[in-house]
Design a protein around this motif. Structure first.
Motif, short mmCIF file in Angstrom:
data_model
loop_
_atom_site.label_atom_id
_atom_site.label_comp_id
_atom_site.label_asym_id
_atom_site.label_seq_id
_atom_site.Cartn_x
_atom_site.Cartn_y
_atom_site.Cartn_z
N LEU A 116 198.86 11.67 12.00
CA LEU A 116 198.83 10.47 12.85
C LEU A 116 200.06 10.44 13.76
O LEU A 116 199.95 10.11 14.95
N PHE A 117 201.20 10.80 13.22
CA PHE A 117 202.44 10.85 14.02
C PHE A 117 202.29 11.84 15.17
O PHE A 117 202.56 11.51 16.33
N LEU A 118 201.82 13.05 14.87
CA LEU A 118 201.67 14.08 15.91
C LEU A 118 200.64 13.69 16.96
O LEU A 118 200.86 13.86 18.16
N TRP A 119 199.50 13.18 16.52
CA TRP A 119 198.46 12.77 17.46
C TRP A 119 198.98 11.71 18.42
O TRP A 119 198.71 11.75 19.61
N ASN A 120 199.72 10.76 17.89
CA ASN A 120 200.20 9.66 18.74
C ASN A 120 201.30 10.11 19.67
O ASN A 120 201.36 9.65 20.81
N ILE A 121 202.15 11.01 19.24
CA ILE A 121 203.16 11.58 20.16
C ILE A 121 202.46 12.31 21.29
O ILE A 121 202.80 12.14 22.46
N LEU A 122 201.45 13.12 20.96
CA LEU A 122 200.71 13.83 22.00
C LEU A 122 200.07 12.87 22.99
O LEU A 122 200.12 13.09 24.21
N ASP A 123 199.47 11.81 22.48
CA ASP A 123 198.83 10.85 23.37
C ASP A 123 199.84 10.05 24.18
O ASP A 123 199.56 9.65 25.31
N TYR A 147 203.25 18.53 29.97
CA TYR A 147 202.70 19.87 29.85
C TYR A 147 203.61 20.88 29.19
O TYR A 147 203.19 22.00 28.93
N THR A 148 204.85 20.50 28.88
CA THR A 148 205.75 21.40 28.18
C THR A 148 205.87 21.03 26.70
O THR A 148 205.69 21.88 25.84
N LEU A 149 206.15 19.77 26.42
CA LEU A 149 206.26 19.34 25.02
C LEU A 149 204.91 19.35 24.32
O LEU A 149 204.83 19.47 23.11
N TRP A 150 203.85 19.25 25.11
CA TRP A 150 202.51 19.25 24.58
C TRP A 150 202.23 20.53 23.79
O TRP A 150 201.57 20.49 22.74
N ILE A 151 202.74 21.67 24.24
CA ILE A 151 202.41 22.96 23.63
C ILE A 151 202.87 23.03 22.17
O ILE A 151 202.05 23.26 21.28
N PRO A 152 204.18 22.86 21.87
CA PRO A 152 204.56 22.96 20.45
C PRO A 152 203.97 21.84 19.59
O PRO A 152 203.61 22.07 18.43
N LEU A 153 203.85 20.64 20.16
CA LEU A 153 203.28 19.54 19.38
C LEU A 153 201.80 19.79 19.07
O LEU A 153 201.34 19.49 17.97
N TYR A 154 201.08 20.35 20.02
CA TYR A 154 199.67 20.63 19.79
C TYR A 154 199.51 21.72 18.73
O TYR A 154 198.65 21.63 17.85
N ILE A 155 200.37 22.72 18.77
CA ILE A 155 200.33 23.79 17.76
C ILE A 155 200.60 23.21 16.38
O ILE A 155 199.90 23.51 15.41
N LEU A 156 201.62 22.34 16.27
CA LEU A 156 201.92 21.69 14.99
C LEU A 156 200.74 20.83 14.53
O LEU A 156 200.39 20.80 13.35
#
Length: 187
Positions: A116-123, A147-156
């Motif tokens: 939930l934490f990761l999903w909300n950071i991404l959004d 478009y930069t922070l999205w990459i590592p957060l999406y992988i996590l």
């Protein structure tokens, strides 16, 4: 001719108000979920993990359910994006949330709070950028951040989703073996 131009302008205004409202709602919803999750963790520590989904699951599920509208936004041309990748992302999150709702024993696991934490950071990287674009005020800093922070957060996030499925499978396997053991013991 003037009437068509007025109708076209009102249709454009309606679409603009709609897409702005949609992105603002999503931004507010995800901000609430993230703030609530963080505040609960800071207040209750690790004890907050056990009922985080109970506390924020409804709003998270509502935001995610409404994200299905994004598929229509793309199909209608309101939003410029590729349909297939968005379809996969939206459906993946919705299916995982449905699974979480159905499997109450998984809701209290730390992996759920992390997800939930990761999903909300991404959004929260995404919706402010979308709002600025709708207002025709794109920011290079916001664009870069999204478009930069999205990459590592999406992988996590994806790695954690695999962990969620694994935890669920292990719980099912545990339940099966314990039931089997109890049946043997009764005989």
């Amino acid at each position: 001719m003037g009437r068509n131009r007025v109708q076209s302008a009102s249709e454009l205004s309606f679409r603009l108000v709609y897409i702005f409202s949609y992105n603002l709602f999503q931004f507010c919803g995800h901000t609430w979920v993230l703030a609530n999750t963080i505040a609960r963790f800071l207040t209750f520590g690790e004890d907050a993990i056990a009922d985080t989904f109970y506390a924020v699951g409804f709003v998270m599920s509502l935001c995610q359910l409404l994200s299905i509208l994004e598929l229509f936004h793309i199909a209608d041309g309101i939003e410029k994006a590729r349909l297939l990748p968005r379809f996969v992302q939206v459906m993946e999150k919705n299916l995982l949330l449905i699974m979480l709702i159905m499997l109450e024993e998984v809701q209290s696991k730390p992996v759920v709070s992390v997800q939930l934490f990761l999903w909300n950071i991404l959004d929260l990287l995404r919706y402010p950028h979308e709002l600025l674009c709708v207002m025709d005020k794109p920011s290079i800093a916001m664009l870069w951040t999204r478009y930069t922070l999205w990459i590592p957060l999406y992988i996590l996030s994806v790695a954690n989703e695999g962990a969620s499925v694994t935890v669920w499978q292990l719980l099912q396997e545990r339940k099966h073996h314990l039931e089997k053991w109890n049946k043997k013991k009764r005989k």
